[in-house]
Write an enzyme that holds these catalytic residues in place. Structure first.
Site, PDB file in Angstrom:
ATOM      1  N   THR A 273       0.901  -1.326   0.055  1.00 23.46           N
ATOM      2  CA  THR A 273      -0.056  -0.068   0.105  1.00 23.46           C
ATOM      3  C   THR A 273       0.727   1.199   0.062  1.00 23.46           C
ATOM      4  O   THR A 273       0.748   2.124  -0.820  1.00 23.46           O
ATOM      5  CB  THR A 273      -0.841   0.053   1.380  1.00 23.46           C
ATOM      6  OG1 THR A 273      -1.363  -1.206   1.175  1.00 23.46           O
ATOM      7  CG2 THR A 273      -1.961   1.161   1.246  1.00 23.46           C
TER       8      THR A 273
ATOM      9  N   VAL B 241      15.719  -7.369   0.825  1.00 18.62           N
ATOM     10  CA  VAL B 241      17.074  -7.158   0.643  1.00 18.62           C
ATOM     11  C   VAL B 241      18.009  -8.072   1.496  1.00 18.62           C
ATOM     12  O   VAL B 241      19.334  -8.096   1.181  1.00 18.62           O
ATOM     13  CB  VAL B 241      17.587  -5.789   0.902  1.00 18.62           C
ATOM     14  CG1 VAL B 241      16.916  -4.701  -0.234  1.00 18.62           C
ATOM     15  CG2 VAL B 241      17.497  -5.180   2.079  1.00 18.62           C
TER      16      VAL B 241
ATOM     17  N   SER C  71      24.387   5.800   9.087  1.00 23.37           N
ATOM     18  CA  SER C  71      23.760   6.285  10.047  1.00 23.37           C
ATOM     19  C   SER C  71      24.911   7.237  11.036  1.00 23.37           C
ATOM     20  O   SER C  71      25.968   6.669  11.042  1.00 23.37           O
ATOM     21  CB  SER C  71      23.006   5.431  10.944  1.00 23.37           C
ATOM     22  OG  SER C  71      22.759   6.079  12.458  1.00 23.37           O
TER      23      SER C  71
ATOM     24  N   TYR D 154      23.163  -2.558  15.018  1.00 21.85           N
ATOM     25  CA  TYR D 154      22.999  -1.588  13.983  1.00 21.85           C
ATOM     26  C   TYR D 154      24.279  -0.609  13.778  1.00 21.85           C
ATOM     27  O   TYR D 154      24.579  -0.473  12.431  1.00 21.85           O
ATOM     28  CB  TYR D 154      22.143  -0.848  14.529  1.00 21.85           C
ATOM     29  CG  TYR D 154      21.507   0.622  13.430  1.00 21.85           C
ATOM     30  CD1 TYR D 154      20.458   0.354  12.477  1.00 21.85           C
ATOM     31  CD2 TYR D 154      21.630   1.661  13.889  1.00 21.85           C
ATOM     32  CE1 TYR D 154      19.829   1.036  11.693  1.00 21.85           C
ATOM     33  CE2 TYR D 154      20.971   2.703  12.937  1.00 21.85           C
ATOM     34  CZ  TYR D 154      20.279   2.412  11.969  1.00 21.85           C
ATOM     35  OH  TYR D 154      19.814   3.530  11.126  1.00 21.85           O
TER      36      TYR D 154
ATOM     37  N   ALA E 164      27.511  -1.641  14.164  1.00 20.66           N
ATOM     38  CA  ALA E 164      28.337  -2.571  13.331  1.00 20.66           C
ATOM     39  C   ALA E 164      27.819  -2.513  11.837  1.00 20.66           C
ATOM     40  O   ALA E 164      28.701  -2.591  10.894  1.00 20.66           O
ATOM     41  CB  ALA E 164      28.296  -3.970  13.983  1.00 20.66           C
ATOM     42  N   ALA E 165      26.611  -2.864  11.632  1.00 15.36           N
ATOM     43  CA  ALA E 165      26.193  -2.853  10.106  1.00 15.36           C
ATOM     44  C   ALA E 165      26.467  -1.761   9.462  1.00 15.36           C
ATOM     45  O   ALA E 165      27.082  -1.453   8.500  1.00 15.36           O
ATOM     46  CB  ALA E 165      24.809  -3.185   9.934  1.00 15.36           C
ATOM     47  N   LYS E 166      26.112  -0.451  10.087  1.00 11.96           N
ATOM     48  CA  LYS E 166      26.403   0.697   9.164  1.00 11.96           C
ATOM     49  C   LYS E 166      27.813   1.434   9.018  1.00 11.96           C
ATOM     50  O   LYS E 166      28.155   1.715   7.795  1.00 11.96           O
ATOM     51  CB  LYS E 166      25.402   2.038  10.013  1.00 11.96           C
ATOM     52  CG  LYS E 166      23.993   1.731  10.009  1.00 11.96           C
ATOM     53  CD  LYS E 166      23.295   1.766   8.621  1.00 11.96           C
ATOM     54  CE  LYS E 166      21.980   1.901   8.619  1.00 11.96           C
ATOM     55  NZ  LYS E 166      21.336   1.815   7.322  1.00 11.96           N
TER      56      LYS E 166
ATOM     57  N   ILE F 255      15.964  11.642  12.148  1.00 13.68           N
ATOM     58  CA  ILE F 255      14.906  12.011  11.262  1.00 13.68           C
ATOM     59  C   ILE F 255      13.546  11.461  11.388  1.00 13.68           C
ATOM     60  O   ILE F 255      13.341  10.441  11.724  1.00 13.68           O
ATOM     61  CB  ILE F 255      15.425  11.442   9.833  1.00 13.68           C
ATOM     62  CG1 ILE F 255      16.872  11.721   9.382  1.00 13.68           C
ATOM     63  CG2 ILE F 255      14.515  11.940   8.616  1.00 13.68           C
ATOM     64  CD1 ILE F 255      17.387  12.912   9.339  1.00 13.68           C
TER      65      ILE F 255
HETATM   66  P1  NAP Z   1      11.403   3.164   7.636  1.00  6.77           P
HETATM   67  O1  NAP Z   1      10.312   4.493   7.676  1.00  6.77           O
HETATM   68  O2  NAP Z   1      11.247   2.158   8.805  1.00  6.77           O
HETATM   69  O3  NAP Z   1      11.336   2.565   6.358  1.00  6.77           O
HETATM   70  C1  NAP Z   1      12.153   1.555   6.119  1.00  6.77           C
HETATM   71  C2  NAP Z   1      12.031   1.106   4.569  1.00  6.77           C
HETATM   72  O4  NAP Z   1      12.798  -0.023   4.460  1.00  6.77           O
HETATM   73  C3  NAP Z   1      10.673   0.738   4.117  1.00  6.77           C
HETATM   74  O5  NAP Z   1      10.439   1.285   3.077  1.00  6.77           O
HETATM   75  C4  NAP Z   1      10.828  -0.781   4.391  1.00  6.77           C
HETATM   76  O6  NAP Z   1       9.875  -1.423   3.381  1.00  6.77           O
HETATM   77  C5  NAP Z   1      12.284  -1.028   3.773  1.00  6.77           C
HETATM   78  N1  NAP Z   1      12.604  -2.254   4.310  1.00  6.77           N
HETATM   79  C6  NAP Z   1      13.057  -2.745   5.663  1.00  6.77           C
HETATM   80  N2  NAP Z   1      13.420  -4.252   5.648  1.00  6.77           N
HETATM   81  C7  NAP Z   1      13.495  -4.499   4.157  1.00  6.77           C
HETATM   82  C8  NAP Z   1      14.092  -5.364   3.561  1.00  6.77           C
HETATM   83  N3  NAP Z   1      14.381  -6.568   4.164  1.00  6.77           N
HETATM   84  N4  NAP Z   1      13.940  -5.637   2.160  1.00  6.77           N
HETATM   85  C9  NAP Z   1      13.537  -4.419   1.461  1.00  6.77           C
HETATM   86  N5  NAP Z   1      13.100  -3.322   2.076  1.00  6.77           N
HETATM   87  C10 NAP Z   1      13.078  -3.220   3.274  1.00  6.77           C
HETATM   88  O7  NAP Z   1      12.980   3.811   7.834  1.00  6.77           O
HETATM   89  P2  NAP Z   1      13.586   5.270   7.578  1.00  6.77           P
HETATM   90  O8  NAP Z   1      13.645   5.840   8.836  1.00  6.77           O
HETATM   91  O9  NAP Z   1      12.793   5.720   6.419  1.00  6.77           O
HETATM   92  O10 NAP Z   1      15.062   4.826   7.234  1.00  6.77           O
HETATM   93  C11 NAP Z   1      15.674   4.704   5.890  1.00  6.77           C
HETATM   94  C12 NAP Z   1      17.071   4.355   6.023  1.00  6.77           C
HETATM   95  O11 NAP Z   1      17.615   5.451   6.801  1.00  6.77           O
HETATM   96  C13 NAP Z   1      17.514   3.035   6.916  1.00  6.77           C
HETATM   97  O12 NAP Z   1      18.831   2.655   6.417  1.00  6.77           O
HETATM   98  C14 NAP Z   1      17.887   3.572   8.299  1.00  6.77           C
HETATM   99  O13 NAP Z   1      18.727   2.659   8.842  1.00  6.77           O
HETATM  100  C15 NAP Z   1      18.400   4.873   7.932  1.00  6.77           C
HETATM  101  N6  NAP Z   1      18.509   6.048   9.011  1.00  6.77           N
HETATM  102  C16 NAP Z   1      17.411   6.337   9.403  1.00  6.77           C
HETATM  103  C17 NAP Z   1      17.161   7.524  10.528  1.00  6.77           C
HETATM  104  C18 NAP Z   1      16.205   7.938  11.245  1.00  6.77           C
HETATM  105  O14 NAP Z   1      16.338   8.720  12.021  1.00  6.77           O
HETATM  106  N7  NAP Z   1      14.878   7.685  10.654  1.00  6.77           N
HETATM  107  C19 NAP Z   1      18.488   7.820  11.197  1.00  6.77           C
HETATM  108  C20 NAP Z   1      19.750   7.086  10.493  1.00  6.77           C
HETATM  109  C21 NAP Z   1      19.629   6.067   9.629  1.00  6.77           C
HETATM  110  P3  NAP Z   1       8.435  -2.013   3.885  1.00  6.77           P
HETATM  111  O15 NAP Z   1       7.572  -0.661   3.819  1.00  6.77           O
HETATM  112  O16 NAP Z   1       7.943  -2.714   2.787  1.00  6.77           O
HETATM  113  O17 NAP Z   1       8.338  -2.490   5.370  1.00  6.77           O
END
Ligand code: NAP
Length: 244
Positions: free
Chosen positions: A39, A62, A142, A155, A157-159, A188
């Site tokens: 959706t 992924v 991150s 997390y 370690a991965a990043k 964010i």
């Molecule tokens: P989010 O709102 O939780 O969205 C996560 C996205 O990743 C969704 O589109 C989800 O798909 C997809 N996803 C999760 N697992 C997956 C998998 N195994 N295969 C394919 N797609 C997958 O996260 P976000 O905050 O936008 O974060 C995006 C990136 O920024 C991440 O790498 C996160 O670690 C990084 N980040 C975020 C922040 C923050 O403050 N938000 C800070 C630092 C880094 P579905 O919708 O289908 O579940």
């Protein structure tokens, strides 16, 4: 006629959605990857179409290399004239806990989605970029991977792993016109940070607020532009001054 294509993993929500919109505004046909939330993925596609862009959904997990091989591999095979010029490795999860209490699955899932996902997706897309002698790879890492955060050994370690790979790969492919960079967001506003108390945390952030997905997408757009061809192996922090 061939299309300029950009693949954004995790494009259904949050930062990934804003990046999809940015890629579309830059003239790309956007491949919107997601794991299960069809959706929301469709909503991203609608938002792109509403403003005259185009793209398609590409569902694969992924963390599953077989799915990447079959779904993404199949798309590449069926679209010999359309190579993926921009790859944004954005899909990511966190599953926090102190290391002493961390379960095997918490470690395995976070490493598989963030780090393995980067490797298997990028390797598949790289061939087309090298053949065409042009490409832009942007990895969403991150603050946690730069500084390390308690409760996030998995997390962080991965990043941090992706940051190392970004720097190494940039040196492997620079002469082929492919740049590899990372953006490192702080806090964010997305689903991922929903449980966090912005009021409490903003006291430690110099700009006194959480960032927006659009602010991250803007930085990704710069690194994805042809004009950024002399920037590679770099990690750009987008954290309101929290850490540098
Ligand atoms: P989010 O709102 O939780 O969205 C996560 C996205 O990743 C969704 O589109 C989800 O798909 C997809 N996803 C999760 N697992 C997956 C998998 N195994 N295969 C394919 N797609 C997958 O996260 P976000 O905050 O936008 O974060 C995006 C990136 O920024 C991440 O790498 C996160 O670690 C990084 N980040 C975020 C922040 C923050 O403050 N938000 C800070 C630092 C880094 P579905 O919708 O289908 O579940």
């Amino acid at each position: 006629m061939s299309m300029k294509c950009a693949l954004v993993t995790g494009g259904s929500r949050g930062i990934g959605r804003a990046v999809c919109q940015k890629m579309s505004a830059m003239g790309y046909y956007v491949l919107i990857n997601y794991k299960g939330n069809e959706t929301e993925a469709n909503k991203t596609l609608s938002l792109i179409k509403e403003v005259g862009g185009n793209g398609e959904l590409l569902r694969f997990d992924v963390s599953n290399k077989e799915e990447i091989k079959s779904v993404l591999g199949n798309w590449i095979e069926k679209n010999p004239d359309n190579y993926i010029e921009v790859l944004v490795n954005n899909a990511g999860i966190k599953d926090d806990g102190l290391m002493i209490f961390m379960k095997d699955e918490q470690w395995d899932n976070v490493i598989a989605t963030n780090l393995d996902g980067f490797f298997y997706t990028t390797r598949m897309v790289l061939q087309g970029m090298l053949m065409k002698k042009y490409g832009r790879i942007i990895n969403v890492v991150s603050l946690s991977g730069l500084k390390g955060l308690p409760g996030q050994t998995n997390y962080s370690a991965a990043k941090a792993g992706i940051i190392g790979a970004t720097k190494a790969l940039a040196q492997e492919v620079g002469r082929k016109g492919v740049t590899v960079n990372a953006v490192a967001p702080g806090f964010i506003k997305t689903d991922m940070t929903e449980g966090l108390d912005e009021k409490e945390l903003q006291s430690i952030i110099p700009v006194k607020r959480f960032g927006t997905a659009e602010e991250v997408a803007h930085a990704v757009g710069f690194l994805a532009s042809s004009e950024a061809g002399y920037v590679t192996g770099h990690v750009l922090s987008i954290n309101g001054g929290l850490y540098s």
